[in-house]
Design a protein around this motif. Structure first.
Motif, PDB file in Angstrom:
ATOM      1  N   UNK A  44       0.824  -1.207   0.000  1.00  0.00           N
ATOM      2  CA  UNK A  44       0.000   0.000   0.000  1.00  0.00           C
ATOM      3  C   UNK A  44       0.862   1.262   0.000  1.00  0.00           C
ATOM      4  N   UNK A  45       2.054   1.158   0.596  1.00  0.00           N
ATOM      5  CA  UNK A  45       2.992   2.290   0.542  1.00  0.00           C
ATOM      6  C   UNK A  45       3.450   2.518  -0.899  1.00  0.00           C
ATOM      7  N   UNK A  46       3.670   1.452  -1.619  1.00  0.00           N
ATOM      8  CA  UNK A  46       4.075   1.574  -3.023  1.00  0.00           C
ATOM      9  C   UNK A  46       2.937   2.132  -3.867  1.00  0.00           C
ATOM     10  N   UNK A  47       1.708   1.732  -3.549  1.00  0.00           N
ATOM     11  CA  UNK A  47       0.558   2.299  -4.253  1.00  0.00           C
ATOM     12  C   UNK A  47       0.433   3.787  -3.957  1.00  0.00           C
ATOM     13  N   UNK A  48       0.715   4.168  -2.717  1.00  0.00           N
ATOM     14  CA  UNK A  48       0.684   5.581  -2.357  1.00  0.00           C
ATOM     15  C   UNK A  48       1.744   6.356  -3.133  1.00  0.00           C
ATOM     16  N   UNK A  49       2.919   5.771  -3.291  1.00  0.00           N
ATOM     17  CA  UNK A  49       3.983   6.432  -4.051  1.00  0.00           C
ATOM     18  C   UNK A  49       3.548   6.665  -5.499  1.00  0.00           C
ATOM     19  N   UNK A  50       2.878   5.683  -6.086  1.00  0.00           N
ATOM     20  CA  UNK A  50       2.369   5.852  -7.456  1.00  0.00           C
ATOM     21  C   UNK A  50       1.303   6.943  -7.504  1.00  0.00           C
ATOM     22  N   UNK A  51       0.504   7.017  -6.457  1.00  0.00           N
ATOM     23  CA  UNK A  51      -0.530   8.058  -6.390  1.00  0.00           C
ATOM     24  C   UNK A  51       0.103   9.447  -6.388  1.00  0.00           C
ATOM     25  N   UNK A  52       1.118   9.637  -5.545  1.00  0.00           N
ATOM     26  CA  UNK A  52       1.784  10.938  -5.487  1.00  0.00           C
ATOM     27  C   UNK A  52       2.416  11.278  -6.838  1.00  0.00           C
ATOM     28  N   UNK A  53       2.998  10.281  -7.499  1.00  0.00           N
ATOM     29  CA  UNK A  53       3.617  10.526  -8.812  1.00  0.00           C
ATOM     30  C   UNK A  53       2.566  10.960  -9.831  1.00  0.00           C
ATOM     31  N   UNK A  54       1.409  10.323  -9.788  1.00  0.00           N
ATOM     32  CA  UNK A  54       0.321  10.690 -10.696  1.00  0.00           C
ATOM     33  C   UNK A  54      -0.143  12.114 -10.433  1.00  0.00           C
ATOM     34  N   UNK A  55      -0.287  12.466  -9.176  1.00  0.00           N
ATOM     35  CA  UNK A  55      -0.731  13.811  -8.835  1.00  0.00           C
ATOM     36  C   UNK A  55       0.312  14.856  -9.230  1.00  0.00           C
ATOM     37  N   UNK A 101      16.152  10.508  -3.027  1.00  0.00           N
ATOM     38  CA  UNK A 101      14.811  10.577  -3.609  1.00  0.00           C
ATOM     39  C   UNK A 101      14.700   9.651  -4.812  1.00  0.00           C
ATOM     40  N   UNK A 102      15.748   9.626  -5.649  1.00  0.00           N
ATOM     41  CA  UNK A 102      15.739   8.745  -6.819  1.00  0.00           C
ATOM     42  C   UNK A 102      15.803   7.282  -6.388  1.00  0.00           C
ATOM     43  N   UNK A 103      16.612   6.988  -5.370  1.00  0.00           N
ATOM     44  CA  UNK A 103      16.699   5.616  -4.871  1.00  0.00           C
ATOM     45  C   UNK A 103      15.370   5.175  -4.274  1.00  0.00           C
ATOM     46  N   UNK A 104      14.699   6.078  -3.586  1.00  0.00           N
ATOM     47  CA  UNK A 104      13.375   5.801  -3.033  1.00  0.00           C
ATOM     48  C   UNK A 104      12.410   5.402  -4.151  1.00  0.00           C
ATOM     49  N   UNK A 105      12.416   6.185  -5.223  1.00  0.00           N
ATOM     50  CA  UNK A 105      11.519   5.908  -6.352  1.00  0.00           C
ATOM     51  C   UNK A 105      11.804   4.538  -6.961  1.00  0.00           C
ATOM     52  N   UNK A 154      10.705   1.667  -4.478  1.00  0.00           N
ATOM     53  CA  UNK A 154       9.247   1.590  -4.377  1.00  0.00           C
ATOM     54  C   UNK A 154       8.596   1.173  -5.698  1.00  0.00           C
ATOM     55  N   UNK A 155       9.356   1.273  -6.786  1.00  0.00           N
ATOM     56  CA  UNK A 155       8.867   0.774  -8.072  1.00  0.00           C
ATOM     57  C   UNK A 155       9.138  -0.716  -8.225  1.00  0.00           C
ATOM     58  N   UNK A 156       9.846  -1.309  -7.257  1.00  0.00           N
ATOM     59  CA  UNK A 156      10.079  -2.749  -7.288  1.00  0.00           C
ATOM     60  C   UNK A 156      11.505  -3.170  -7.551  1.00  0.00           C
ATOM     61  N   UNK A 157      12.427  -2.224  -7.686  1.00  0.00           N
ATOM     62  CA  UNK A 157      13.831  -2.581  -7.930  1.00  0.00           C
ATOM     63  C   UNK A 157      14.391  -3.320  -6.718  1.00  0.00           C
ATOM     64  N   UNK A 158      15.251  -4.310  -6.986  1.00  0.00           N
ATOM     65  CA  UNK A 158      15.863  -5.091  -5.913  1.00  0.00           C
ATOM     66  C   UNK A 158      17.372  -5.121  -6.122  1.00  0.00           C
ATOM     67  N   UNK A 159      18.077  -4.086  -5.672  1.00  0.00           N
ATOM     68  CA  UNK A 159      19.538  -4.041  -5.857  1.00  0.00           C
ATOM     69  C   UNK A 159      20.216  -5.266  -5.245  1.00  0.00           C
ATOM     70  N   UNK A 160      21.190  -5.820  -5.961  1.00  0.00           N
ATOM     71  CA  UNK A 160      21.910  -6.985  -5.449  1.00  0.00           C
ATOM     72  C   UNK A 160      22.738  -6.630  -4.223  1.00  0.00           C
TER      73      UNK A 160
END
Length: 264
Positions: free
Chosen positions: A148-159, A194-198, A201-207
């Motif tokens: 739900x936090x990731x969905x919220x992040x997408x919401x803020x990006x849309x807004x 901020x970029x790392x957060x994005x 939250x978009x699903x990236x999984x750094x090794x």
């Protein structure tokens, strides 16, 4: 009163009866062998209480009316941001919502007052700031692995794409998912948090997840704050001084609309 409020009220009627209607404690005692029936006074008091209940809450239908197991005075306590009620005589702990005769949720008002005091402990300088400094500000408690936090992040990006950006003061909650702390520290230690957060939250999984002393220290401050404020779930957003528990898009849309109207 809404149907939802009515259902909640009906669920906590034992607490209301004990708090507001003053059914005497001895009405709940088991009759002794020498006292097989309640006294006339107790019966009269119970009947008066039932009449008062039906006259006060006329939009509810009651099928029965019996003494509550709760005895004696009831006290209100704040348990980590949640209002509970305690009856020391019968040792009952009540998790209930208490309403007055006008349908006002007194428990919610008490919780909001307590939250206002707790929110004063928040130090914005400890937050990860995301978004333009001139935009309306929200405080966000989040978890990198919370869907739900990731969905919220997408919401803020849309807004933001619609021209309605916000300034997010982000605090990480790390006690829910096992990898949340490592991912949060990775974000805080990145050259562009901020970029790392994005990305995370978009699903990236750094090794390899970044670590650093500054990130550990800031994350420790977040953990202390989360415990002090009493945040128990994510996302939790604070808008206009009010706590929004969960991703409630209607409330956030209303906040953005109010902010846009105030900027005109």
């Amino acid at each position: 009163m809404s149907r939802r409020a009515i259902r909640r009220l009906a669920a906590c009627l034992p607490a209301i009866a004990a708090i507001g209607l003053a059914v005497p404690a001895n009405a709940q005692s088991t009759p002794t062998p020498t006292q097989s029936t309640p006294s006339t006074v107790i019966v009269a008091q119970a009947e008066a209480a039932q009449r008062q209940l039906r006259q006060t809450f006329t939009n509810l239908t009651f099928e029965d009316f019996t003494p509550s197991p709760v005895e004696g005075p009831i006290y209100q306590a704040n348990a980590g941001g949640r209002i509970v009620y305690y009856a020391p005589k019968s040792e009952h702990l009540l998790f209930a919502a208490v309403y007055d005769r006008n349908g006002v949720n007194l428990t919610a008002l008490a919780q909001e007052a307590a939250a206002t005091i707790r929110l004063k402990r928040i130090d914005p300088s400890q937050a990860l700031a995301i978004g333009p400094a001139t935009a309306p500000t929200v405080i966000e408690f989040t978890d990198p692995d919370c869907p739900y936090c990731r969905a919220l992040d997408r919401f803020w990006a849309t807004k933001a794409a619609e021209g309605k950006p916000v300034r997010r003061l982000v605090f990480f909650v790390t006690g829910i998912h096992p990898e949340a702390a490592a991912k949060a520290e990775h974000i805080l230690c990145s050259p562009d948090p901020a970029a790392a957060f994005e990305r995370v939250y978009a699903g990236a999984a750094p090794k390899v997840l970044a670590t650093c002393a500054a990130g550990k220290a800031k994350l420790a401050a977040h953990t202390t704050l989360v415990a002090g404020v009493g945040i128990g779930g994510t996302p939790t957003i604070i808008v206009d001084g009010h706590i929004v528990s969960g991703f409630r898009q209607d409330e956030l849309d209303a906040f953005l609309a109010k902010a846009a109207a105030g900027a005109r």
